[in-house]
Design an enzyme around this catalytic site. Structure first.
Site, short mmCIF file in Angstrom:
data_model
loop_
_atom_site.label_atom_id
_atom_site.label_comp_id
_atom_site.label_asym_id
_atom_site.label_seq_id
_atom_site.Cartn_x
_atom_site.Cartn_y
_atom_site.Cartn_z
N THR A 89 -52.15 98.81 -61.01
CA THR A 89 -52.60 97.38 -62.36
C THR A 89 -52.48 96.37 -61.89
OG1 THR A 89 -52.87 98.53 -63.86
CG2 THR A 89 -52.93 96.70 -64.13
N GLU A 136 -43.93 99.19 -67.98
CA GLU A 136 -43.54 99.30 -69.64
C GLU A 136 -43.15 99.49 -69.77
OE1 GLU A 136 -48.50 97.83 -69.88
OE2 GLU A 136 -48.08 100.70 -70.26
#
Lengths: 392, 392
Positions: free
Chosen positions: A182, A268
């Protein structure tokens, strides 16, 4: 190569806040080239694709002048409105800049299934355009979502005594998995190069960088790599696989690898950066499957978060691929130190110290051939859960 | 069917603490049958297999008298010592009980790559054996690892006016993924049934239960289902697919499904129990791939943990399979209520309330055929990380 953001000749960029994100964080950006660029693009293989991909891939990318990018909204799964927004935005940019609408590409990243805030974006265009500059520092920030750091690299090479600049800028963070992650990646260069060779150089670079990273195994509908070349360096055109091509291709590869590494480091909730090296595999495909099985195993990832090697989980992940590998005779190294060798656990104390480090290289020796493969990944931490449970 | 632990005729079990686990938690158990059992077994498809599987699968499982089970140690990746431990333990049991060594099966679950504590186990055998009882309540507890609850079901059916009892007991918790999950399952029955038909009934039951659960997508080297039948109910032998077979097979199916559901509900850190129903798929394989992609997506799972539907992540997970599905025209229901219908988001407020419930059924209508598939899964929570980062 350095990690500054220094634009190649003829490129100007900008980034401002228009109101998509909260907290006044920059959320729209523009890349502009004084001369038309050839552009090569690489898209996510997810069947679900952002409107920007569906739109951009229909354009003939031979004379691109600008890329408009927004963060905070992925422009996907929002119905036909998503396409209408692109048409409105690019039409406006086209008029302001007096360039063809078809020479403007779009790129979006952010939340899925939200209506694009056209009005805010269009209202912001005059300011965004007025701010484009060859000394801009804002574009790298304007493309971020849950990233904590800007990701930029610049490289200078000499071709025919001409200074050629190559600049890469990326965003990553979550929903990161091959192929691609992503992420949005923009590579700008003033090199003069034939389109076919630009594509070859980019493809090779991507295969060994963005296609080898995984944070959570999730593949995004927005992954895009854009590579733009406006030829303004003035070198004689690269149109064969000669020394100049190699120099150029190496530079692109270095930038892509460095950006890929940054994306994983900024994954993340990541507390570890893990390079998984599979060696002595029967073939490349097996090595690749093994690398991904390990990198995407929640149990392996949580063990790393707990600073524990837990090689049982690693070997179990390898076994779960069903591949014909002798899982009982795999050697394993951490940062070059044997942890498992000829079915014996060794160096337990040193390994346990080593596991506390942030950067770890895990080498898996399959002892069944000569092929190898690597992948870059992170651990799985509380923060990953916090970020993704709260995101919506 | 009830969730009590009531043993079939001729079965006696026990469970005690021998010192493998900390905190004096029960860690060894014994299943014993007064008469020889036919036994069908189903093993993990992981290439890495616990010693108990490598050992058990070499025995002729036609006249089984006992299964020794331990928790706390998976007896895998511990070298040839793991096999030696099994030989020592079963030899001792054989002598104490005066039964053939080859009539004793082993089952292990727990930490990987640890030496089996032979001495402690062998020392405990006299007490373990002396405690076997048809009224035992300890075996279901002795097989647990990170499980928080015992998992047992008992069903009574009538065949030829004879009361037939079927009792299932399971452990699960983590490393749960098809096929099979990280689990040990023991099913005992006094039904008289031909071995071939016992296998058919068990296989069908497992396909719709234990092969359809996933907590974290990780596959264990220890997954095992044992089904034992000693024929002591006295019914005329089931040796054809008649009404009696159907009754028996239904009962096995119900028990397996209930145990599978319990395993998922007790998944590590689970705060949600999610049944994913894929409907109107072109074929079963597609439906299955879609179900697993959703169930194993960390982003979907963390969204569920955050009580958010985030259908974008769900559809992105479907798209990432690369299957030829029109991802832009998928309908989606939560607990029977449409959330997405004909590309329109509806019932937002009701759905947002519904998402706070613990039990959720997610229906995905692929609109491309008539096949269906379901899978049972959980969310991904902080506690999953805590449990698995701390486990080693």
């Amino acid at each position: 190569m350095n990690n500054k953001y220094i634009l190649p000749k003829g490129f100007r960029t900008s980034g401002i806040y228009c109101g998509i994100k909260k907290n006044k964080k920059l959320d729209v950006g523009l890349i502009y080239s004084d001369k038309p660029c050839i552009c090569e693009t690489f898209w996510t293989s997810n069947k679900l694709k952002s409107w920007h991909i569906l739109y951009d891939s229909k354009l003939k990318q031979k004379s691109i002048r600008a890329i408009f990018v927004n963060s905070g909204n992925a422009n996907v799964l929002n119905g036909i409105d998503g396409l209408k927004s692109i048409l409105k935005i690019t039409k406006n940019i086209s008029e302001y800049l007096n360039i063809e609408q078809s020479s403007i590409l779009m790129a979006s990243t952010g939340k899925i299934s939200k209506k694009m805030p056209d009005d805010k974006i269009i209202k912001s265009l005059p300011e965004l355009i007025s701010r484009i500059s060859s000394k801009d520092k804002n574009l790298p920030e304007a493309i971020l979502t849950t990233d904590t750091k800007k990701k930029t690299y610049t490289d200078f090479i000499k071709i025919d005594d001409k200074k050629v600049t190559i600049t890469g800028v990326a965003k990553g963070a979550g929903m990161i998995s091959p192929a691609l992650a992503t992420m949005l990646v923009f590579i700008m260069t003033d090199a003069s190069i034939e389109r076919k060779f630009l594509r070859i150089a980019a493809k090779e670079a991507i295969e060994k960088s963005f296609n080898r990273i995984t944070v959570d195994g999730d593949m995004s509908p927005n992954d895009s790599v854009f590579i733009l070349s406006n030829g303004m360096a003035g070198n004689s055109i690269i149109d064969t696989k000669d020394f100049s091509f190699k120099k150029f291709a190496d530079s692109i590869s270095n930038i892509c690898y460095a950006l890929a590494e940054d994306i994983v480091r900024d994954g993340e909730g990541a507390t570890k950066f893990i390079k998984i090296n599979i060696v002595n595999s029967k073939n490349k495909k097996q090595a690749q499957k093994v690398a991904r099985a390990i990198a995407n195993s929640p149990l392996v990832k949580t063990a790393f978060f707990g600073c524990s090697l837990n090689f049982g989980r690693i070997i179990s992940a390898i076994g779960s691929t069903g591949l014909p590998i002798n899982v009982y005779n795999i050697d394993l190294k951490i940062n070059g130190i044997f942890a498992l060798k000829n079915q014996k656990i060794i160096n337990e104390k040193i390994i346990s110290k080593e596991m506390k480090k942030r950067d770890l290289t895990l080498e898996i020796d399959l002892k069944s051939g000569k092929e190898k493969y690597f992948i870059l990944t992170t651990d799985l931490s509380y923060d990953y859960i916090r970020i993704n449970a709260d995101y919506t």
